[in-house]
Enzyme design. Structure first.
Site, PDB file in Angstrom:
ATOM      1  N   LYS A  27       0.911   3.858  -3.072  1.00 33.34           N
ATOM      2  CA  LYS A  27       0.500   5.243  -2.808  1.00 33.34           C
ATOM      3  C   LYS A  27       1.632   6.192  -3.186  1.00 33.34           C
ATOM      4  O   LYS A  27       1.389   7.331  -3.587  1.00 33.34           O
ATOM      5  CB  LYS A  27       0.111   5.424  -1.342  1.00 33.34           C
ATOM      6  CG  LYS A  27      -1.252   4.804  -1.039  1.00 33.34           C
ATOM      7  CD  LYS A  27      -1.620   4.899   0.421  1.00 33.34           C
ATOM      8  CE  LYS A  27      -2.924   4.158   0.674  1.00 33.34           C
ATOM      9  NZ  LYS A  27      -3.311   4.177   2.091  1.00 33.34           N
ATOM     10  N   GLU A  49      -2.191 -10.922  -4.333  1.00 31.30           N
ATOM     11  CA  GLU A  49      -2.947 -10.606  -5.547  1.00 31.30           C
ATOM     12  C   GLU A  49      -3.179  -9.101  -5.628  1.00 31.30           C
ATOM     13  O   GLU A  49      -3.678  -8.501  -4.685  1.00 31.30           O
ATOM     14  CB  GLU A  49      -4.293 -11.334  -5.550  1.00 31.30           C
ATOM     15  CG  GLU A  49      -5.079 -11.061  -6.833  1.00 31.30           C
ATOM     16  CD  GLU A  49      -6.367 -11.882  -6.935  1.00 31.30           C
ATOM     17  OE1 GLU A  49      -6.412 -12.800  -7.753  1.00 31.30           O
ATOM     18  OE2 GLU A  49      -7.310 -11.590  -6.171  1.00 31.30           O
ATOM     19  N   VAL A  57      -6.042  -8.239   4.425  1.00 30.35           N
ATOM     20  CA  VAL A  57      -5.630  -9.634   4.576  1.00 30.35           C
ATOM     21  C   VAL A  57      -6.928 -10.415   4.690  1.00 30.35           C
ATOM     22  O   VAL A  57      -7.855 -10.011   5.408  1.00 30.35           O
ATOM     23  CB  VAL A  57      -4.740  -9.814   5.827  1.00 30.35           C
ATOM     24  CG1 VAL A  57      -4.488 -11.284   6.111  1.00 30.35           C
ATOM     25  CG2 VAL A  57      -3.428  -9.076   5.633  1.00 30.35           C
ATOM     26  N   ASP A  68      -4.460 -15.166  -2.763  1.00 33.37           N
ATOM     27  CA  ASP A  68      -5.080 -13.875  -2.435  1.00 33.37           C
ATOM     28  C   ASP A  68      -5.294 -13.683  -0.933  1.00 33.37           C
ATOM     29  O   ASP A  68      -6.182 -12.965  -0.523  1.00 33.37           O
ATOM     30  CB  ASP A  68      -6.381 -13.683  -3.211  1.00 33.37           C
ATOM     31  CG  ASP A  68      -7.477 -14.634  -2.792  1.00 33.37           C
ATOM     32  OD1 ASP A  68      -7.151 -15.666  -2.180  1.00 33.37           O
ATOM     33  OD2 ASP A  68      -8.656 -14.338  -3.068  1.00 33.37           O
ATOM     34  N   LYS A 128       0.843  -1.201   0.000  1.00 36.30           N
ATOM     35  CA  LYS A 128       0.000   0.000   0.000  1.00 36.30           C
ATOM     36  C   LYS A 128       0.877   1.249   0.000  1.00 36.30           C
ATOM     37  O   LYS A 128       0.639   2.187  -0.753  1.00 36.30           O
ATOM     38  CB  LYS A 128      -0.930   0.010   1.224  1.00 36.30           C
ATOM     39  CG  LYS A 128      -2.169  -0.882   1.024  1.00 36.30           C
ATOM     40  CD  LYS A 128      -3.303  -0.525   1.977  1.00 36.30           C
ATOM     41  CE  LYS A 128      -2.942  -0.720   3.413  1.00 36.30           C
ATOM     42  NZ  LYS A 128      -4.050  -0.521   4.344  1.00 36.30           N
ATOM     43  N   HIS A 187      -6.038  -8.832 -12.881  1.00 31.41           N
ATOM     44  CA  HIS A 187      -5.395  -9.389 -11.688  1.00 31.41           C
ATOM     45  C   HIS A 187      -3.928  -9.732 -11.969  1.00 31.41           C
ATOM     46  O   HIS A 187      -3.618 -10.294 -13.011  1.00 31.41           O
ATOM     47  CB  HIS A 187      -6.091 -10.685 -11.247  1.00 31.41           C
ATOM     48  CG  HIS A 187      -7.483 -10.480 -10.745  1.00 31.41           C
ATOM     49  ND1 HIS A 187      -8.220 -11.477 -10.153  1.00 31.41           N
ATOM     50  CD2 HIS A 187      -8.291  -9.389 -10.725  1.00 31.41           C
ATOM     51  CE1 HIS A 187      -9.412 -11.002  -9.807  1.00 31.41           C
ATOM     52  NE2 HIS A 187      -9.485  -9.751 -10.157  1.00 31.41           N
ATOM     53  N   ARG A 207      -5.729  -3.599  -3.938  1.00 29.75           N
ATOM     54  CA  ARG A 207      -6.595  -3.179  -5.041  1.00 29.75           C
ATOM     55  C   ARG A 207      -6.210  -1.763  -5.477  1.00 29.75           C
ATOM     56  O   ARG A 207      -6.049  -0.892  -4.614  1.00 29.75           O
ATOM     57  CB  ARG A 207      -8.035  -3.192  -4.520  1.00 29.75           C
ATOM     58  CG  ARG A 207      -9.062  -3.419  -5.556  1.00 29.75           C
ATOM     59  CD  ARG A 207     -10.387  -3.734  -4.887  1.00 29.75           C
ATOM     60  NE  ARG A 207     -10.633  -5.156  -4.738  1.00 29.75           N
ATOM     61  CZ  ARG A 207     -11.589  -5.672  -3.964  1.00 29.75           C
ATOM     62  NH1 ARG A 207     -12.365  -4.870  -3.253  1.00 29.75           N
ATOM     63  NH2 ARG A 207     -11.750  -6.964  -3.901  1.00 29.75           N
TER      64      ARG A 207
HETATM   65  P1  0O2 Z   1     -12.740 -11.614  -1.581  1.00 28.45           P
HETATM   66  O1  0O2 Z   1     -13.769 -11.447  -0.525  1.00 28.45           O
HETATM   67  O2  0O2 Z   1     -12.645 -10.435  -2.500  1.00 28.45           O
HETATM   68  O3  0O2 Z   1     -11.424 -12.046  -1.039  1.00 28.45           O
HETATM   69  P2  0O2 Z   1     -12.586 -18.003  -8.826  1.00 28.45           P
HETATM   70  O4  0O2 Z   1     -13.468 -17.206  -7.891  1.00 28.45           O
HETATM   71  O5  0O2 Z   1     -12.222 -19.362  -8.312  1.00 28.45           O
HETATM   72  O6  0O2 Z   1     -13.055 -17.970 -10.246  1.00 28.45           O
HETATM   73  P3  0O2 Z   1      -9.877 -17.502  -8.305  1.00 28.45           P
HETATM   74  O7  0O2 Z   1      -9.153 -18.415  -9.257  1.00 28.45           O
HETATM   75  O8  0O2 Z   1      -9.916 -17.878  -6.881  1.00 28.45           O
HETATM   76  O9  0O2 Z   1     -11.309 -17.169  -8.888  1.00 28.45           O
HETATM   77  O10 0O2 Z   1      -9.146 -16.140  -8.325  1.00 28.45           O
HETATM   78  P4  0O2 Z   1      -9.383 -14.876  -9.190  1.00 28.45           P
HETATM   79  O11 0O2 Z   1      -9.927 -15.204 -10.522  1.00 28.45           O
HETATM   80  O12 0O2 Z   1      -8.085 -14.130  -9.154  1.00 28.45           O
HETATM   81  O13 0O2 Z   1     -10.505 -14.088  -8.391  1.00 28.45           O
HETATM   82  C1  0O2 Z   1     -10.472 -13.990  -7.017  1.00 28.45           C
HETATM   83  C2  0O2 Z   1     -10.950 -12.635  -6.540  1.00 28.45           C
HETATM   84  O14 0O2 Z   1     -11.362 -11.791  -7.615  1.00 28.45           O
HETATM   85  C3  0O2 Z   1     -12.162 -12.747  -5.665  1.00 28.45           C
HETATM   86  O15 0O2 Z   1     -11.767 -13.028  -4.363  1.00 28.45           O
HETATM   87  C4  0O2 Z   1     -12.801 -11.373  -5.804  1.00 28.45           C
HETATM   88  O16 0O2 Z   1     -12.101 -10.409  -5.053  1.00 28.45           O
HETATM   89  C5  0O2 Z   1     -12.565 -11.111  -7.273  1.00 28.45           C
HETATM   90  N1  0O2 Z   1     -13.666 -11.674  -8.084  1.00 28.45           N
HETATM   91  C6  0O2 Z   1     -13.558 -12.682  -8.949  1.00 28.45           C
HETATM   92  N2  0O2 Z   1     -14.734 -12.930  -9.544  1.00 28.45           N
HETATM   93  C7  0O2 Z   1     -15.623 -12.040  -9.039  1.00 28.45           C
HETATM   94  C8  0O2 Z   1     -17.021 -11.776  -9.271  1.00 28.45           C
HETATM   95  O17 0O2 Z   1     -17.695 -12.418 -10.070  1.00 28.45           O
HETATM   96  N3  0O2 Z   1     -17.570 -10.769  -8.535  1.00 28.45           N
HETATM   97  C9  0O2 Z   1     -16.861 -10.028  -7.647  1.00 28.45           C
HETATM   98  N4  0O2 Z   1     -17.505  -9.066  -6.974  1.00 28.45           N
HETATM   99  N5  0O2 Z   1     -15.543 -10.259  -7.406  1.00 28.45           N
HETATM  100  C10 0O2 Z   1     -14.934 -11.248  -8.086  1.00 28.45           C
HETATM  101  P5  0O2 Z   1     -12.730 -13.832  -3.393  1.00 28.45           P
HETATM  102  O18 0O2 Z   1     -11.906 -14.789  -2.607  1.00 28.45           O
HETATM  103  O19 0O2 Z   1     -13.863 -14.436  -4.152  1.00 28.45           O
HETATM  104  O20 0O2 Z   1     -13.353 -12.774  -2.475  1.00 28.45           O
END
Ligand code: 0O2
Length: 204
Positions: A22, A136, A44, A69, A18, A117, A74
């Site tokens: 920044k 991530e 985290v 992640d 961060k 990402h 972000r």
């Molecule tokens: P949080 O609460 O943000 O930590 P997958 O979900 O299995 O397809 P993968 O391979 O685990 O995806 O990782 P990827 O593709 O890098 O996406 C993971 C994160 O991207 C998510 O974390 C979300 O932050 C974001 N994301 C991915 N798809 C979506 C979606 O359809 N809608 C929203 N709002 N966010 C998304 P987490 O762990 O799901 O949640």
């Protein structure tokens, strides 16, 4: 599992990232040019979400370090073009290694989700020596972030099983966010000029 000890290098990574990101924003400001970075957030992953994700990915607790992640940062940008600039800046850094990139902007997810990402391997200096963690970085426009934030909270409420009308509206909202980004890009130059005039006025 001692979560506090396990998560500490991830916390350190998020805080350091961060500060560094920044710093980039500040450098754009000092240069007096449009900042490719609007704002930066980081978190985290909470332990219950880590456990959920392990289950969802069929991984055991021993494989927790494979989750990329747990440390998440972000970066929000005004324009889609800014995302390219940020990606370029991040690829050229030498304080971490980019291990994977996922372009959910060119290839949006089925849900309508759009974002870029980057998975990185980030070294943290600890009292036990160097420890490398995966993190991530999600890079998105303000419009993409607006949509993702609302969808994420609805997802939480409906546990991923949206009623048909909500699903329909979310897809339409994703399309509207996409169009908003397109329109903003088209009038980008005008907005940039207005911002320069505005900051000159603020200074005088
Ligand atoms: P949080 O609460 O943000 O930590 P997958 O979900 O299995 O397809 P993968 O391979 O685990 O995806 O990782 P990827 O593709 O890098 O996406 C993971 C994160 O991207 C998510 O974390 C979300 O932050 C974001 N994301 C991915 N798809 C979506 C979606 O359809 N809608 C929203 N709002 N966010 C998304 P987490 O762990 O799901 O949640």
């Amino acid at each position: 599992m001692d979560w506090e000890k396990f998560l500490d290098p991830y916390r350190q990574a998020v805080e350091e990232l961060k500060i560094k990101l920044k710093g980039l924003r500040r450098q754009f400001e000092i240069r007096g040019t449009h900042s490719a970075i609007e704002f930066v957030t980081g978190r985290v992953k909470p332990v219950p979400s880590i456990l959920d994700k392990l289950k969802q990915k069929n991984l055991t607790l021993d494989q927790v370090e494979d989750l990329y992640d747990i440390a998440g940062v972000r970066i929000m940008c005004q324009f889609v073009d800014d995302i390219k600039q940020v990606v370029h800046l991040l690829r050229n850094r030498n304080d971490f290694e980019v291990v994977e990139e996922k372009d959910y902007i060119s290839n949006k997810k089925e849900s309508g989700y759009r974002s870029y990402h980057m998975i990185i391997r980030y070294p943290v200096q600890t009292i036990y020596g160097k420890q490398t963690v995966l993190a991530e970085i999600q890079i998105r426009t303000l419009a993409m972030n607006f949509w993702a934030t609302i969808e994420h909270s609805l997802n939480y409420k409906y546990n991923g099983q949206f009623p048909d009308d909500i699903q329909f509206r979310l897809k339409r909202a994703a399309e509207a966010a996409f169009l908003l980004d397109e329109e903003m890009s088209l009038i980008r130059e005008e907005i940039r000029e207005a911002q320069v005039v505005f900051s000159n006025k603020k200074e005088s």
